[in-house]
Design a protein around this motif. Sequence first.
Motif, PDB file in Angstrom:
ATOM      1  N   ILE A 173       1.074  -1.339  -0.036  1.00  0.00           N
ATOM      2  CA  ILE A 173       0.225   0.276   0.088  1.00  0.00           C
ATOM      3  C   ILE A 173       0.967   1.079  -0.253  1.00  0.00           C
ATOM      4  O   ILE A 173       1.505   1.986   1.111  1.00  0.00           O
ATOM      5  CB  ILE A 173      -1.069  -0.242   1.138  1.00  0.00           C
ATOM      6  CG1 ILE A 173      -1.434  -1.422   1.053  1.00  0.00           C
ATOM      7  CG2 ILE A 173      -2.282   1.002   1.158  1.00  0.00           C
ATOM      8  CD1 ILE A 173      -2.671  -1.784   3.291  1.00  0.00           C
ATOM      9  N   PRO A 174       1.019   1.800  -1.272  1.00  0.00           N
ATOM     10  CA  PRO A 174       1.766   3.047  -1.897  1.00  0.00           C
ATOM     11  C   PRO A 174       1.629   3.635  -0.312  1.00  0.00           C
ATOM     12  O   PRO A 174       1.065   4.957  -0.275  1.00  0.00           O
ATOM     13  CB  PRO A 174       2.240   3.030  -2.482  1.00  0.00           C
ATOM     14  CG  PRO A 174       1.415   2.645  -3.485  1.00  0.00           C
ATOM     15  CD  PRO A 174       0.531   1.439  -2.948  1.00  0.00           C
ATOM     16  N   THR A 175       3.268   4.141   0.891  1.00  0.00           N
ATOM     17  CA  THR A 175       2.543   5.332   1.575  1.00  0.00           C
ATOM     18  C   THR A 175       3.554   6.282   2.066  1.00  0.00           C
ATOM     19  O   THR A 175       4.723   5.145   2.259  1.00  0.00           O
ATOM     20  CB  THR A 175       1.904   4.363   3.126  1.00  0.00           C
ATOM     21  OG1 THR A 175       1.244   3.766   2.541  1.00  0.00           O
ATOM     22  CG2 THR A 175       1.734   5.597   3.844  1.00  0.00           C
TER      23      THR A 175
ATOM     24  N   HIS B 162      -3.334   8.038   4.539  1.00  0.00           N
ATOM     25  CA  HIS B 162      -2.236   9.544   5.149  1.00  0.00           C
ATOM     26  C   HIS B 162      -2.954   9.486   6.283  1.00  0.00           C
ATOM     27  O   HIS B 162      -3.777   9.068   7.006  1.00  0.00           O
ATOM     28  CB  HIS B 162      -2.385  10.478   4.654  1.00  0.00           C
ATOM     29  CG  HIS B 162      -2.252  11.852   4.673  1.00  0.00           C
ATOM     30  ND1 HIS B 162      -0.573  11.967   4.985  1.00  0.00           N
ATOM     31  CD2 HIS B 162      -2.495  13.132   4.848  1.00  0.00           C
ATOM     32  CE1 HIS B 162      -0.674  12.903   4.970  1.00  0.00           C
ATOM     33  NE2 HIS B 162      -1.491  13.909   5.348  1.00  0.00           N
ATOM     34  N   GLY B 163      -1.791  10.408   8.150  1.00  0.00           N
ATOM     35  CA  GLY B 163      -2.427  10.928   8.835  1.00  0.00           C
ATOM     36  C   GLY B 163      -2.647   9.790  10.191  1.00  0.00           C
ATOM     37  O   GLY B 163      -3.625   9.833  10.226  1.00  0.00           O
ATOM     38  N   MET B 164      -1.745   9.178   9.871  1.00  0.00           N
ATOM     39  CA  MET B 164      -2.416   7.458  10.680  1.00  0.00           C
ATOM     40  C   MET B 164      -1.435   7.445  11.919  1.00  0.00           C
ATOM     41  O   MET B 164      -0.422   6.935  12.888  1.00  0.00           O
ATOM     42  CB  MET B 164      -1.173   6.166  10.471  1.00  0.00           C
ATOM     43  CG  MET B 164      -2.511   6.466   8.830  1.00  0.00           C
ATOM     44  SD  MET B 164      -1.896   4.949   8.170  1.00  0.00           S
ATOM     45  CE  MET B 164      -0.011   5.585   6.973  1.00  0.00           C
ATOM     46  N   ASP B 165      -1.690   9.292  13.594  1.00  0.00           N
ATOM     47  CA  ASP B 165      -1.236   8.902  14.530  1.00  0.00           C
ATOM     48  C   ASP B 165      -2.303   8.739  15.275  1.00  0.00           C
ATOM     49  O   ASP B 165      -1.905   9.365  16.401  1.00  0.00           O
ATOM     50  CB  ASP B 165      -0.888  10.765  14.918  1.00  0.00           C
ATOM     51  CG  ASP B 165      -2.048  11.458  13.949  1.00  0.00           C
ATOM     52  OD1 ASP B 165      -3.625  11.185  13.734  1.00  0.00           O
ATOM     53  OD2 ASP B 165      -2.015  12.685  14.616  1.00  0.00           O
ATOM     54  N   GLN B 166      -3.869   7.859  15.334  1.00  0.00           N
ATOM     55  CA  GLN B 166      -4.737   7.682  16.216  1.00  0.00           C
ATOM     56  C   GLN B 166      -4.909   6.753  15.939  1.00  0.00           C
ATOM     57  O   GLN B 166      -6.513   6.193  15.083  1.00  0.00           O
ATOM     58  CB  GLN B 166      -5.342   8.660  15.837  1.00  0.00           C
ATOM     59  CG  GLN B 166      -5.263  10.829  16.760  1.00  0.00           C
ATOM     60  CD  GLN B 166      -6.702  11.293  16.745  1.00  0.00           C
ATOM     61  OE1 GLN B 166      -7.157  11.338  17.186  1.00  0.00           O
ATOM     62  NE2 GLN B 166      -7.064  11.751  15.918  1.00  0.00           N
ATOM     63  N   LEU B 167      -4.537   5.394  16.098  1.00  0.00           N
ATOM     64  CA  LEU B 167      -4.625   3.921  16.054  1.00  0.00           C
ATOM     65  C   LEU B 167      -4.533   3.461  16.814  1.00  0.00           C
ATOM     66  O   LEU B 167      -4.650   3.351  17.827  1.00  0.00           O
ATOM     67  CB  LEU B 167      -3.253   3.421  15.549  1.00  0.00           C
ATOM     68  CG  LEU B 167      -2.930   4.481  13.906  1.00  0.00           C
ATOM     69  CD1 LEU B 167      -1.979   4.144  13.430  1.00  0.00           C
ATOM     70  CD2 LEU B 167      -4.315   4.769  12.944  1.00  0.00           C
TER      71      LEU B 167
END
Length: 561
Positions: A166-168, A302-307
Amino acid sequence: MPPKTTTSDTMRSIQRWGNGPGRGCCWRRFLVCLLGLWIGITYSPAADLFEKRLTPDLRIEISEEGTEVLRAYQWQGGRTDEERTDVLATVYEGDRVYTNVAVHLKGAAGSFRPFDDRPALTLHFGKNGNRQRFHDIEKLHLNNSVQDPSYLSEILAREVCNAANIPTPRATHCLVTLNGRRLGVYVLVEGWTKAFLKRHFGNSKGNLYDSGFARDIDQKLTVNSGEHPEDQSDLASLVRTARFADPNQRMAELEKQIELDRFYSLVAMEVLLSHWDGYSIGRNNYRIYKNQSSGRLAFLPHGMDQLFGVYRSTPEFTIHPKFKGLVADSVISTKAGRAAYLQRLGQLYTNYFTEGKLTRRLDDLATRTAPLFQSNTRRSLVWSNAVAGLRNRIERRVFSVGDQLANPRQPLAFGKTGSATLKAWGFKTDSSGEARGERSLQDGHYQLKIHGGQSQVRTWASWRHSELLDEGIYELRARVRLDAGVTPDGMPTPEIALRLSGERGGFPRASGTEWQELVHTFQVSGPTEIEMLCELRGMNGTALIDANSLRLIKRPSSRSN
């Protein structure tokens, strides 16, 4: 004895010379490529950042005039016409100096901080034709991680997404000093650049769409790059296809328009990560690229800080959530799409989540990160507690997904009557400070109380119940009333609302002291975990809900997919 010089050391020196500012930089970069081929190695300075975990110490200097421009900027709530104003800065990294770097403040509802706080920043080293690069990167983001005190969620999630094809954009850590203020640890994230696109897709000429804040594809998206930014017919066509009533026709056309295999991975990964603020579940934090090689659209995270179960989620988050993203709902609501999604979720879970894979990687990252916080005892304690909390949430998430896959729930059965009584309601409140919510069950009534305290803070309290529901149209019913004489003079009358989790409007409300029935009609497009709320909102008040009246009715339906 002087240290031994390696081929990589030599190539790094050549790269630094080639990336330096000044006249003739294009010729220098060309010569770097020739020298690299001659030496016989392929070296990328970005590998030092993201693979070897180099931690840059950045000193950013902005003029007084530029500082005032940034100081005056405030986030505009996601307006489509909002512009982030760039100013020029000089960036120092050891003995390296980067001049005329374009800088602006970044962040949205939860992460934006003003300039004099701990602002999140975007640094563009190559804007306006400037050929200088930061470790071979043209653009990067410095995230303040205010929503993730562990500073590790972004890095861990981006690693596992890339591993799953998954290109990230990649992430690592850095230290930041801004105009002499030591801001400390930041999360450095690779920018969405043509180099990123070419690395993952082999081309970079297609439109790269930016979702902005909480916008789906049926709203106007910004084009970050691409040769034809004015032509967004591909998105308009995708919107029409996603709304086709016939599921077979819909899936046949979607396969032509989106990279469907990658899309299944994206949806499954966002669910595994409990990424409630991503495209699939939250209709937020994503990019779309028109891949020129396949001619189809690729959705990117995108924006993966609340996991892993924070804020609007829990580590026990269902694998059958309500998908708010138009394309996600369009795909997963079909039988073929749901089967493919669940199969992909199981594969990704086995490959990247089981047998302690994530926690081992977390421990490794934490060991490397700990020295960055050692100079401040208080911050070090906050950070170590946050890492322990993240580790606990990951363990719980891995267990929960495994349990849900091994013991799949069946949708709620309604029988011949088409009606089901809802029992075992849980309680939740936003109580803080003097404000508080209370609950009780007595005399056959669920009771909710809210108290704003002396400051009269508006608050809410709710009874909640979750069920896995199959496709269909439903009616949620409840008999409710406010307790007489509970609203002080001059205070607004509280309201009782009957709604689903995540809804912001369009649901029934009541505010009288006489018994009345509220009916909330909603539709479910496929097996979905639905959380239902009977909620009291206001400053002070008491609500009564007839416990025996809380029922769910399923209307007859002939639709099949």
